[in-house]
Motif scaffolding. Structure first.
Motif, PDB file in Angstrom:
ATOM      1  N   THR A  12     -36.754 100.642  20.457  1.00 35.21           N
ATOM      2  CA  THR A  12     -37.630 100.915  19.304  1.00 35.21           C
ATOM      3  C   THR A  12     -36.822 100.503  18.070  1.00 35.21           C
ATOM      4  N   PRO A  13     -37.478 100.407  16.897  1.00 36.25           N
ATOM      5  CA  PRO A  13     -36.654 100.281  15.687  1.00 36.25           C
ATOM      6  C   PRO A  13     -35.863 101.574  15.584  1.00 36.25           C
ATOM      7  N   ILE A  14     -34.706 101.543  14.952  1.00 29.14           N
ATOM      8  CA  ILE A  14     -34.035 102.822  14.698  1.00 29.14           C
ATOM      9  C   ILE A  14     -34.570 103.311  13.355  1.00 29.14           C
ATOM     10  N   TYR A  15     -34.922 104.587  13.324  1.00 22.55           N
ATOM     11  CA  TYR A  15     -35.687 105.125  12.193  1.00 22.55           C
ATOM     12  C   TYR A  15     -34.770 105.622  11.080  1.00 22.55           C
ATOM     13  N   TYR A  16     -35.254 105.470   9.842  1.00 22.45           N
ATOM     14  CA  TYR A  16     -34.503 106.006   8.708  1.00 22.45           C
ATOM     15  C   TYR A  16     -34.648 107.520   8.706  1.00 22.45           C
ATOM     16  N   PRO A  17     -33.558 108.251   8.807  1.00 19.39           N
ATOM     17  CA  PRO A  17     -33.703 109.706   8.757  1.00 19.39           C
ATOM     18  C   PRO A  17     -33.687 110.200   7.306  1.00 19.39           C
ATOM     19  N   PRO A  21     -39.936 112.430  11.260  1.00 20.70           N
ATOM     20  CA  PRO A  21     -40.755 111.362  11.845  1.00 20.70           C
ATOM     21  C   PRO A  21     -42.226 111.542  11.495  1.00 20.70           C
ATOM     22  N   HIS A  22     -42.972 110.440  11.453  1.00 19.05           N
ATOM     23  CA  HIS A  22     -44.419 110.575  11.304  1.00 19.05           C
ATOM     24  C   HIS A  22     -45.109 109.775  12.392  1.00 19.05           C
ATOM     25  N   VAL A  23     -46.444 109.792  12.359  1.00 18.25           N
ATOM     26  CA  VAL A  23     -47.155 109.186  13.487  1.00 18.25           C
ATOM     27  C   VAL A  23     -46.858 107.688  13.620  1.00 18.25           C
ATOM     28  N   THR A  52     -31.417 106.441  15.189  1.00 17.19           N
ATOM     29  CA  THR A  52     -31.637 106.554  13.743  1.00 17.19           C
ATOM     30  C   THR A  52     -30.698 105.625  12.973  1.00 17.19           C
ATOM     31  N   ASP A  53     -31.247 105.104  11.875  1.00 19.15           N
ATOM     32  CA  ASP A  53     -30.597 104.102  11.019  1.00 19.15           C
ATOM     33  C   ASP A  53     -30.092 104.859   9.785  1.00 19.15           C
ATOM     34  N   GLU A  54     -28.807 105.227   9.800  1.00 14.05           N
ATOM     35  CA  GLU A  54     -28.371 106.321   8.937  1.00 14.05           C
ATOM     36  C   GLU A  54     -27.637 105.925   7.659  1.00 14.05           C
ATOM     37  N   MET A 263     -41.616  96.947  17.305  1.00  9.96           N
ATOM     38  CA  MET A 263     -41.508  97.248  15.859  1.00  9.96           C
ATOM     39  C   MET A 263     -42.859  97.099  15.175  1.00  9.96           C
ATOM     40  N   GLY A 264     -42.950  97.605  13.952  1.00  7.50           N
ATOM     41  CA  GLY A 264     -44.137  97.399  13.134  1.00  7.50           C
ATOM     42  C   GLY A 264     -44.036  96.079  12.397  1.00  7.50           C
ATOM     43  N   LYS A 265     -45.176  95.604  11.904  1.00 10.23           N
ATOM     44  CA  LYS A 265     -45.204  94.259  11.323  1.00 10.23           C
ATOM     45  C   LYS A 265     -44.396  94.135  10.030  1.00 10.23           C
ATOM     46  N   ASP A 266     -44.090  95.270   9.388  1.00 10.55           N
ATOM     47  CA  ASP A 266     -43.328  95.198   8.138  1.00 10.55           C
ATOM     48  C   ASP A 266     -41.896  94.731   8.342  1.00 10.55           C
ATOM     49  N   ILE A 267     -41.391  94.852   9.583  1.00 12.07           N
ATOM     50  CA  ILE A 267     -39.974  94.503   9.764  1.00 12.07           C
ATOM     51  C   ILE A 267     -39.794  93.319  10.714  1.00 12.07           C
ATOM     52  N   VAL A 292     -44.938  93.334  18.174  1.00  8.75           N
ATOM     53  CA  VAL A 292     -45.106  93.687  16.762  1.00  8.75           C
ATOM     54  C   VAL A 292     -46.481  94.320  16.545  1.00  8.75           C
ATOM     55  N   HIS A 293     -46.468  95.592  16.177  1.00  5.47           N
ATOM     56  CA  HIS A 293     -47.756  96.283  16.039  1.00  5.47           C
ATOM     57  C   HIS A 293     -48.182  96.391  14.577  1.00  5.47           C
ATOM     58  N   GLY A 294     -49.458  96.730  14.385  1.00  2.00           N
ATOM     59  CA  GLY A 294     -50.005  96.868  13.037  1.00  2.00           C
ATOM     60  C   GLY A 294     -49.834  98.291  12.507  1.00  2.00           C
ATOM     61  N   TRP A 295     -50.463  98.558  11.388  1.00  3.27           N
ATOM     62  CA  TRP A 295     -50.358  99.863  10.746  1.00  3.27           C
ATOM     63  C   TRP A 295     -51.310 100.882  11.325  1.00  3.27           C
ATOM     64  N   ILE A 296     -50.862 102.127  11.290  1.00  5.10           N
ATOM     65  CA  ILE A 296     -51.796 103.230  11.436  1.00  5.10           C
ATOM     66  C   ILE A 296     -52.244 103.542  10.025  1.00  5.10           C
ATOM     67  N   LYS A 297     -53.533 103.559   9.836  1.00  4.95           N
ATOM     68  CA  LYS A 297     -54.026 103.811   8.479  1.00  4.95           C
ATOM     69  C   LYS A 297     -54.743 105.165   8.428  1.00  4.95           C
ATOM     70  N   LYS A 302     -52.451 102.521   4.347  1.00  7.58           N
ATOM     71  CA  LYS A 302     -51.377 102.669   5.326  1.00  7.58           C
ATOM     72  C   LYS A 302     -50.899 104.112   5.265  1.00  7.58           C
ATOM     73  N   MET A 303     -50.553 104.665   6.432  1.00 10.24           N
ATOM     74  CA  MET A 303     -49.960 105.993   6.400  1.00 10.24           C
ATOM     75  C   MET A 303     -48.509 105.849   5.968  1.00 10.24           C
ATOM     76  N   SER A 304     -48.134 106.481   4.883  1.00  7.47           N
ATOM     77  CA  SER A 304     -46.730 106.384   4.479  1.00  7.47           C
ATOM     78  C   SER A 304     -46.329 107.602   3.668  1.00  7.47           C
TER      79      SER A 304
HETATM   80  N1  MSP Z   1     -34.676 101.474   9.803  1.00  8.60           N
HETATM   81  C1  MSP Z   1     -35.606 100.411   9.834  1.00  8.60           C
HETATM   82  C2  MSP Z   1     -35.603  99.747  11.181  1.00  8.60           C
HETATM   83  C3  MSP Z   1     -34.296  99.183  11.616  1.00  8.60           C
HETATM   84  S1  MSP Z   1     -34.358  98.485  13.200  1.00  8.60           S
HETATM   85  C4  MSP Z   1     -32.916  97.730  13.397  1.00  8.60           C
HETATM   86  C5  MSP Z   1     -37.009 100.948   9.533  1.00  8.60           C
HETATM   87  N2  MSP Z   1     -37.211 102.257   9.727  1.00  8.60           N
HETATM   88  S2  MSP Z   1     -38.556 103.042   9.382  1.00  8.60           S
HETATM   89  O1  MSP Z   1     -38.280 104.422   9.729  1.00  8.60           O
HETATM   90  O2  MSP Z   1     -38.950 102.806   8.051  1.00  8.60           O
HETATM   91  O3  MSP Z   1     -39.709 102.465  10.244  1.00  8.60           O
HETATM   92  C6  MSP Z   1     -39.620 102.373  11.591  1.00  8.60           C
HETATM   93  C7  MSP Z   1     -40.884 101.927  12.273  1.00  8.60           C
HETATM   94  O4  MSP Z   1     -42.006 102.762  11.973  1.00  8.60           O
HETATM   95  C8  MSP Z   1     -41.287 100.505  11.916  1.00  8.60           C
HETATM   96  O5  MSP Z   1     -41.598  99.826  13.122  1.00  8.60           O
HETATM   97  C9  MSP Z   1     -42.512 100.696  11.092  1.00  8.60           C
HETATM   98  O6  MSP Z   1     -43.366  99.605  11.196  1.00  8.60           O
HETATM   99  C10 MSP Z   1     -43.108 101.936  11.739  1.00  8.60           C
HETATM  100  N3  MSP Z   1     -44.095 102.541  10.861  1.00  8.60           N
HETATM  101  C11 MSP Z   1     -43.897 103.202   9.691  1.00  8.60           C
HETATM  102  N4  MSP Z   1     -45.122 103.496   9.150  1.00  8.60           N
HETATM  103  C12 MSP Z   1     -46.102 103.019   9.941  1.00  8.60           C
HETATM  104  C13 MSP Z   1     -47.506 103.151   9.998  1.00  8.60           C
HETATM  105  N5  MSP Z   1     -48.206 103.748   9.061  1.00  8.60           N
HETATM  106  N6  MSP Z   1     -48.142 102.650  11.079  1.00  8.60           N
HETATM  107  C14 MSP Z   1     -47.469 102.129  12.145  1.00  8.60           C
HETATM  108  N7  MSP Z   1     -46.162 102.029  12.131  1.00  8.60           N
HETATM  109  C15 MSP Z   1     -45.473 102.216  10.950  1.00  8.60           C
HETATM  110  O7  MSP Z   1     -37.869 100.171   9.162  1.00  8.60           O
END
Ligand code: MSP
Length: 630
Positions: A12-17, A21-23, A52-54, A263-267, A292-297, A302-304
């Motif tokens: 998976t992408p490593i997530y920014y902590p 987490p969200h959906v 996690t991407d810390e 990963m999501g399409k933003d990255i 590469v997936h799209g957004w959950i809206k 976009k959900m953010s």
């Molecule tokens: N840390 C980077 C990834 C580094 S990978 C080497 C990052 N982290 S993130 O926490 O911002 O996002 C991680 C993933 O969550 C991405 O794939 C992103 O597309 C996904 N999503 C965040 N919001 C989203 C939606 N609303 N819908 C679907 N996925 C989205 O980017």
């Protein structure tokens, strides 16, 4: 995917902590988990990496706002990710944190190699930077005043500092060559086109160190610099399987290259351009595929986190449980599109697909068997023509299912399974076992046994998405998914004995409320609706429009409204035969407009099917041409 016992490495992408987490993060993670479990089902050796991407400015800022040191801050938040993934049965092999000692050292080792071979040089960077995306905004997007980030829309900030650069420009041709030779590198493939266009427009060398922040991996040999967070983070995909540790060389050689990065399409830009270039420079093989997936809206947005419309996975878990939400994400979200989600949709999907189609079938089977004191269901010696037809249907479904799964089009694969579940329901209904029970016991057992065989096969296919429920379903049938051989299960003659146990319904049914608008603020009044003049017309003629690959010119008979000429962009979806002579629904009072020099006097209505093909909207029986839709 075909032959058993291969290796499968998925990330998976490593997530920014910086927040919980969200959906959106759950979606990337469930996709990877389903891919991992699908391979596990084939007996493959699977490694599933998440984490996690810390480091970086964004985390440093969030930590400061929380009044904590960055390390304490990420220690706390990365726990939330682990907790959420546990709740959703995410079966990862390793959870990497970029503050792990091994990762940090391996990244430094990697940088040292690239510096040594001349792929990294020192210079000066000035330009706009988006802290939220941790991305440099390219020169084309630069303007006098801080521009909005082209990816997330937030205001960028000016950065001007000494920096180390990676010679990305030197890899431009090699990258283009790679894309040309690997057109399947990205799923869905159309996303690769955007990447190619970007690379063709010219790659600049990439700044990979910062001096104005300190929360990052110290740059080797220069204490004033820390590593740019993406140059640090992308490497998790190799350090997570042992890169940079001599003791783990064999392990690394076994798992690398990665089979699937989700990963999501933003990255995508980071993964389809920078990452392959880094690997080329390192002398390592490139990953096999990016999913590469799209957004959950939510509604149209976009959900953010910044929009404040984030849905907490643990809240969903509390209300619906893990499996129904996993199922919803896989079945409802189309990989290649942005898809809105709502609580109402979740309930509707659970009610129809899970409680009704699948759950009720199991309930009816168990209840009926119980009523006629039949707990053991041995397979009959011979099957009737209906059961043989059902098994053929099953084999055909699995063939299509596997093709879709092989391309990671999960939503289509499971749409196909559900189509088959409708077929089982239709079979069960048509056979009327409740009537047969009293007069032909053998036939009764045959019907129940065929139903149980198909349910068992479906349970195996659905297991990657709903592991817990499918295990429970199998328990109710007295069988297990442990050590199953998928191929045999599907194609071998049905000869299992099922031992049934009555149980509670597998899935809950939810009350639907009418209160929640699916899309906020987007209701129209009835008066507004009546302004649209929808009419039925018969398509009398279909012809090509010279120079257009997409359009047909239709001549449509609207009865009392006369004949009209209408342009429609369905040429890549429908043949002339699909359209000619058909009645369809049109918007009749759309202001006429010229398309490719031809006046269009209305609009044909269409809808997309589960193969992304357009189908015309029509009426269930013939009506008078010109009839109004109301
Ligand atoms: N840390 C980077 C990834 C580094 S990978 C080497 C990052 N982290 S993130 O926490 O911002 O996002 C991680 C993933 O969550 C991405 O794939 C992103 O597309 C996904 N999503 C965040 N919001 C989203 C939606 N609303 N819908 C679907 N996925 C989205 O980017």
């Amino acid at each position: 995917m075909e032959s058993d016992h291969q290796k499968f490495y998925v990330t998976t992408p490593i997530y920014y902590p910086n927040a919980k987490p969200h959906v959106g993060s759950l979606y990337s993670t469930v996709l990877a988990d389903v891919a991992a479990r699908w391979h596990q089902l084939h007996g493959d050796r699977v490694f599933f990496l998440t984490g996690t991407d810390e480091h970086g400015q964004k985390i440093a800022q969030a930590a400061k706002a929380a009044g904590k040191s960055p390390q304490d801050f990420v220690n706390d938040i990365s726990k939330n990710f682990k907790e959420a993934w546990k709740a959703f049965n995410i079966n990862y092999s390793h959870f990497i944190r970029t503050t792990d000692k091994h990762h940090t050292e391996a990244v430094q080792h990697w940088l040292t190699q690239l510096i040594g071979q001349g792929d990294i040089y020192k210079s000066f960077y000035s330009g706009w930077y988006c802290v939220s995306c941790e991305a440099f905004v390219s020169e084309k997007e630069v303007s006098e005043k801080a521009p909005a980030c082209p990816t997330c829309g937030r205001t960028t900030e000016w950065v001007s500092e000494e920096s180390y650069f990676f010679k990305l420009s030197a890899y431009q041709d090699k990258l283009l060559e790679f894309y040309k030779n690997n057109p399947d590198f990205v799923t869905p493939p159309e996303r690769l086109h955007e990447v190619i266009a970007f690379v063709e427009s010219g790659l600049k060398d990439l700044s990979i160190s910062r001096t104005t922040i300190s929360w990052g991996i110290p740059f080797p040999g220069d204490e004033h610099h820390v590593t740019y967070v993406w140059a640090d983070a992308l490497n998790n995909y190799i350090t997570g399987v042992g890169y940079g540790d001599k003791q783990r060389q064999k392990e690394f050689n076994f798992w690398w290259p990665c089979d699937l990065h989700v990963m999501g399409k933003d990255i995508i830009r980071f993964h389809a351009i920078y990452w392959p270039a880094f690997l080329m420079a390192t002398g390592l093989e490139l990953p096999r595929k990016l999913l590469v997936h799209g957004w959950i809206k939510v509604g149209e947005q976009k959900m953010s986190k910044s929009l404040g419309n984030v849905v907490d996975p643990l809240e969903l878990h509390k209300e619906f449980g893990a499996d129904p939400i996993r199922f919803y994400l896989i079945r409802h979200m189309a990989i290649n599109q942005d898809t809105p989600m709502s609580i109402e949709d979740i309930k509707t999907r659970i009610n129809s697909d899970l409680a009704h189609d699948l759950g009720n079938l199991l309930n009816r089977l168990l209840a009926l068997a119980h009523k006629y004191s039949t707990s053991s269901l041995p397979a009959p010696h011979t099957w009737g023509p209906e059961e043989r037809a059902l098994q053929e249907e099953l084999i055909a479904m699995v063939t299509e299912f596997k093709l879709e799964m092989g391309d990671y089009y999960f939503h289509r694969a499971y749409a196909r399974v559900w189509k088959f579940i409708h077929t089982i329901n239709a079979y069960f209904h048509a056979q009327e076992p409740w009537k047969v029970a009293g007069r032909d016991r053998e036939k009764f057992v045959t019907i129940l046994s065929a139903t149980a065989h198909t349910l068992y096969a479906c349970a195996a296919l659905i297991w990657p998405v709903m592991p817990q429920s499918m295990t429970e379903l199998c328990t109710a049938l007295g069988v297990s998914l442990e050590g199953i051989h998928l191929e045999k299960l599907i194609t071998e003659p049905w000869k299992k004995t099922f031992t049934l146990t009555v149980r509670e319904p597998l899935f809950k049914q939810y009350e639907l409320t009418t209160e929640e608008p699916r899309v906020e603020n987007s209701y129209i009044s009835f008066e507004d609706f009546t302004k649209v003049d929808l009419r039925v017309g018969t398509i009398e003629e279909v012809s090509d429009i010279p120079g257009s690959e997409k359009l047909y010119k239709l001549m449509v008979n609207f009865g009392e409204l006369g004949m009209r000429q209408i342009c429609s962009g369905v040429k890549q979806h429908l043949t002339v035969e699909d359209l000619r002579g058909k009645q369809a629904v049109f918007v009749a009072n759309l202001a006429p407009r010229k398309i490719m020099g031809i006046e269009s006097q209305g609009m044909l209505l269409v809808a997309e099917n589960d193969k992304n093909k357009l189908e015309i909207v029509t009426v269930a029986g013939p009506v008078v041409n010109g009839a109004r839709i109301r």
